[in-house]
Scaffold this active site. Structure first.
Site, short mmCIF file in Angstrom:
data_model
loop_
_atom_site.label_atom_id
_atom_site.label_comp_id
_atom_site.label_asym_id
_atom_site.label_seq_id
_atom_site.Cartn_x
_atom_site.Cartn_y
_atom_site.Cartn_z
N LYS B 33 0.85 -1.19 0.00
CA LYS B 33 0.00 0.00 0.00
C LYS B 33 0.89 1.23 0.00
O LYS B 33 1.88 1.28 0.73
CB LYS B 33 -0.89 -0.05 1.25
N SER B 108 -9.65 1.58 2.92
CA SER B 108 -8.82 2.38 2.04
C SER B 108 -7.76 1.58 1.29
O SER B 108 -7.22 2.06 0.31
CB SER B 108 -8.12 3.47 2.85
N SER B 132 -9.73 -0.73 7.13
CA SER B 132 -9.13 -0.54 5.80
C SER B 132 -8.44 -1.75 5.21
O SER B 132 -8.06 -1.74 4.03
CB SER B 132 -8.15 0.63 5.82
#
Ligand SMILES: [Zn+2]
Lengths: 496, 442
Positions: B33, B108, B132
């Site tokens: 990420k 996210s 997330s």
């Protein structure tokens, strides 16, 4: 109770001091960067103290140890745990745009410090002391030298993250003299426990003063102003005096004192408004989630406790008692560690009998002379052995005080071996009673007219006469006769 | 990134032919990420603010991956600064759900979830502040784990809500997730909140008998409002499967979870407002130069942050302001304590707890962007775990009528990963989830 102000109303000042001290740990508060004054700009930096995204703080344990030492020295309570908070505000010299500081759970609470005032000893209570990080250093380039009106600003982050202790006194201080005495004593204490080099001029000790005034007898405190930017004890004294006078004048003329921060201008000799309370920041304090509570272990507390050095007040008491010196001389020695060391070594060689002489010679003859030359004692030609030997000669009546001073003057200048200098300079004191008696007889015979006046003279007149004969005897002996022996010979020969 | 990956691959080949010991992740590829620092490789947080920021250091997890011989092949899209539940808040790209490209992948960590679901990498790293990792795992039909707070180092993770953030793995099965989490776990002296503890390998507990384990279904997290029928059914189905295998199943109440969403949307933005203060155009990242430092700061933040980030900074600043602190932040911290106690009580009678991971399956791109509150509700089941600092994970168990994946969430107490993985692997085996994405390497 409200007191009606007239032109005769007496006022008193109420002063509290906030002192920031840079701790002299090897590394910064939350990272491994060197805590080093004077490196090239932005060389002692890393992801943590530059607040690069993703970096996290790790508390430097040495800082906690230093805080515990301060806790011991200033008689603070150190609660089981203390907590770091974030103090949020934007300023370019603060990389995270928040300062990691302590808030409602500081590491040190309820301490005190004794100071000497004209009325004797006074205890100043200290509310708290807490750990926090320093900011970077901004240089505003342009004609004004201040942020306002600068062409641009440069920031050096070497100082960002340097550990500070903020020490906050209660408003127990009532004059500029007391303010100076407090800071001076605090400096001596912090220096003695080796946590900071406490230099106001270099900014490793920064003092802000909260000053208010009120009519004598009024319970309620006046509105206070916070004074910043005082770079020496002297400017602290001047700023506080100015501010007290300014506030009294305001109150007398019926105008309000405004709660605000004021800037001391050393050259202009006055304070001016920086920002008022309405413009003050809302710091939005909240507990720092990246750090855990600070819980000093019992081992650490014990280690600090058992390694505490002698504090200045204890040291002064010891010197007054053991060395039989005055409080003022003790104060001088304790506030000058190098000079103290110089005398201490001499006393360890010559014994405590010479301590009183060694102290006063060191303060007046040695340090006085060196001060004039701008020389530090540890690089001066004179040694502690020299001082010890000179004092011993005086104690054994082999050297008069005046001779000792002459000799010390030589040693301060160029050093040397005491015994040979005594020979070279012909400084040996004559204590041989036979030889001295011959001189006394000669002098008394020479001034028989004056001797004749002795019998009828009153005490004052006799004192004068004795001094006169004494002077003649000393001159006759080229300054080498032992004055005590001269005196007693003169007295016994003149009789009552 | 590409050249670094090729270098790593060559190095592993060399080690192999030289007969040297290989790391636990040798032969695998990983995506990260884009809010974790990678040395020499842009780390953007999907924000214009950091569009060109190249870190000078690796996050601790990235170091660990490299040491374990994983090949890092890419950085993945996210909601800007990890704020969002659909990855639509990215300043750069829209990530699509591999099971239906008109749907969001969740967020996210949507990029990391979609990448693994599509088979582009063996596994990936996400970060989880309120769900997330788990919510996109659920929406993309893969396994996602939010470890116990302090189990995995946060050093190098660009902070959102520091007291809630935790890095964790995405994988296509429970075993891979365990393998990766075993590599990531461990004390890091660079993170003061990391737990100083040795961990037993989670791979050892997989497949072990769940007979006698007590499973509780959380009352407050099963709707009916806003919960999709098929999702709730999937939880009940899962419970039945576990019961069939010897577990006992019951219902349990976590009363304080009613306040979870409110507490979360005070604590996380409050911390974020402070964490994101450093982006001022002075040292790195975007700089919109103006006449003074203050104006430069203002213009930079105005141009660099997207809507959702600004919204949360404002929320958080307000919640911490003088006169509001006690009403908001202090209250939220009290809810936190209450929730911790509620969970503690629940674990007196149960070993693990169960709930949906997300109230619904993947929703349409653009469907919730105009309504932040609806978007926030997507995390209602996941955020309690972050608030109490515990662990939970999402395991895919089936699909809805539209073929979209459904995940079930398994909760365990802090440091209860072993029992959680034990139950997760039983669920995986029983549910036999096998939906194939329409996009991907299958
Ligand atoms: Zn540093």
């Amino acid at each position: 109770m409200t007191i009606t102000i007239s032109k005769d109303t007496q006022f008193e000042a109420v002063i509290g001091l906030e002192v920031h001290v840079e701790l002299s740990t090897a590394t910064k508060l939350f990272c491994g960067c060197a805590n080093d004054f004077g490196s090239d700009p932005n060389t002692n930096v890393c992801p943590v103290c530059m607040a690069l995204p993703g970096s996290l703080p790790v508390l430097n344990e040495r800082v906690v140890e230093f805080a515990l030492r301060i806790g011991e020295a200033l008689d603070f309570d150190v609660p089981t745990q203390s907590v770091f908070h974030r103090k949020n505000y934007f300023y370019p010299d603060m990389p995270k745009n928040f300062q990691t500081s302590q808030y409602d759970q500081p590491i040190c609470m309820d301490g005190k410090l004794e100071i000497q005032t004209s009325e004797g000893t006074k205890v100043i209570r200290i509310e708290r002391a807490h750990m926090e990080e320093d900011t970077g250093k901004s240089t505003h380039v342009g004609s004004s030298g201040r942020l306002h009106g600068a062409d641009y600003s440069l920031v050096d982050y070497n100082r960002a993250g340097v550990p500070l202790m903020e020490i906050v006194s209660r408003p127990d201080i009532s004059s500029s003299q007391e303010a100076r005495a407090y800071v001076s004593e605090l400096r001596a204490v912090l220096k003695s426990i080796d946590v900071s080099d406490v230099k106001m001029e270099e900014g490793s000790m920064r003092v802000d003063a909260n000053v208010s005034v009120r009519p004598v007898g009024q319970e309620q405190l006046g509105i206070r102003a916070e004074i910043k930017n005082m770079n020496s004890l002297r400017s602290l004294g001047r700023a506080v005096d100015f501010e007290i006078a300014r506030q009294i004048a305001l109150v007398k003329s019926g105008e309000p004192v405004i709660q605000e921060t004021r800037h001391w201008d050393e050259n202009a000799g006055k304070t001016s408004s920086m920002r008022s309370k309405e413009e003050a920041n809302d710091y939005r304090y909240f507990p720092e989630p990246d750090l855990v509570p600070v819980v000093p272990t019992d081992d650490m507390r014990e280690m600090v406790h058992s390694s505490m050095p002698e504090l200045p007040a204890q040291k002064r008491t010891r010197l007054v008692d053991d060395w039989n010196i005055s409080d003022s001389d003790a104060r001088t020695l304790v506030s000058n560690p190098e000079l103290y060391e110089f005398v201490q070594v001499a006393v360890s060689i010559g014994g405590t009998d010479i301590a009183k002489d060694a102290t006063s010679f060191a303060i007046i003859e040695v340090a006085g002379e060196l001060n004039e030359k701008g020389l530090a004692i540890d690089v001066a030609p004179i040694t502690s052995e020299n001082l010890a030997q000179v004092c011993t000669l005086v104690a054994n009546a082999e050297l008069s005080r005046n001779q000792a001073k002459t000799l010390l003057g030589y040693l301060v200048d160029r050093g040397g071996v005491v015994s040979s200098l005594v020979q070279e300079l012909g400084l040996k004191q004559v204590s041989d009673t036979g030889a001295l008696e011959a001189i006394v007889d000669e002098v008394l015979a020479q001034y028989s007219d004056d001797v004749a006046q002795w019998a009828d003279a009153d005490e004052g007149k006799r004192k004068k006469l004795q001094g006169f004969f004494m002077g003649k005897c000393m001159a006759q002996s080229k300054g080498q006769g032992n004055p005590q022996i001269f005196n007693s010979l003169i007295e016994s020969k003149l009789g009552n | 990134m590409e050249s670094q990956a090729l270098e790593q691959a060559k190095e592993i080949d060399r080690k192999k032919s030289a007969g040297e010991t290989l790391g636990a992740l040798a032969g695998t590829t990983v995506a990260i990420k884009d809010n974790m620092a990678t040395i020499g490789v842009k780390t953007t947080c999907a924000s214009k603010m950091l569009e060109n920021w190249i870190p000078v250091y690796d996050a601790t997890v990235v170091k660990k991956l490299k040491e374990a011989d994983a090949i890092i092949v890419g950085k993945t899209n996210l909601d800007e600064f990890a704020m969002g539940s659909s990855t639509e808040n990215s300043a750069f790209k829209t990530t699509k759900n591999p099971h239906d490209t008109s749907k969001v992948p969740g967020g996210s960590s949507g990029g990391s979830a979609a990448t693994v679901a599509a088979g582009a990498v063996t596994f990936s790293l996400g970060s989880d502040t309120g769900g997330s990792i788990r919510q996109p795992a659920s929406l993309c039909g893969i396994v996602g784990v939010k470890p116990t707070y302090g189990r995995v180092s946060r050093y190098g993770l660009v902070a959102f809500g520091s007291s809630l953030d935790q890095i964790g793995p995405f994988a296509r099965n429970v075993s891979d997730a365990a393998t990766l989490l075993d590599v990531l776990s461990g004390y890091d002296p660079m993170d003061s909140t990391s737990i100083n503890k040795e961990y037993k390998p989670l791979t050892d507990v997989l497949g072990s008998d769940i007979k006698g384990l007590r499973v509780g279904i959380i009352d407050e997290l099963k709707g009916p409002q806003g919960f999709q029928r098929e999702v709730l059914d999937a939880v009940d189905e899962t419970a039945k499967l576990l019961e069939k295998n010897g577990a006992t199943v019951g219902n349990v109440s976590i009363p304080a979870s009613a306040y979870g969403l409110s507490a979360y949307y005070i604590i996380a933005p409050a911390e974020a407002s402070s964490n994101l203060a450093r982006f001022d155009g002075m040292r790195y990242g975007l700089r919109v130069e103006e006449q003074s430092a203050a104006l430069t700061n203002e213009a930079t933040r105005q141009a660099g942050f997207g809507m959702e980030v600004k919204r949360r900074i404002m929320l958080g600043t307000y919640a911490l302001s003088a006169g509001y602190y006690d009403a908001f932040y202090a209250q939220a911290q009290k809810v936190r304590t209450l929730m911790i106690n509620d969970f503690k009580q629940a674990y007196e009678n149960f070993d693990v707890l169960l709930s949906p991971t997300s109230p619904t399956t993947a929703f349409g791109i653009g469907e919730k962007t105009q309504d932040p509150y609806q978007m926030y509700l997507a995390d209602v089941c996941t955020l309690p775990t972050n608030i109490v600092g515990a662990t939970s994970m999402s395991v895919p168990v089936g699909v809805d009528d539209n073929g979209l994946p459904i995940g079930v969430q398994v909760f365990a107490p802090p440091l209860g990963e072993e029992v959680m993985f034990q139950v997760a692997s039983a669920i995986e085996e029983q549910a036999n989830y096998n939906a194939v994405p329409v996009v991907g390497a299958f």
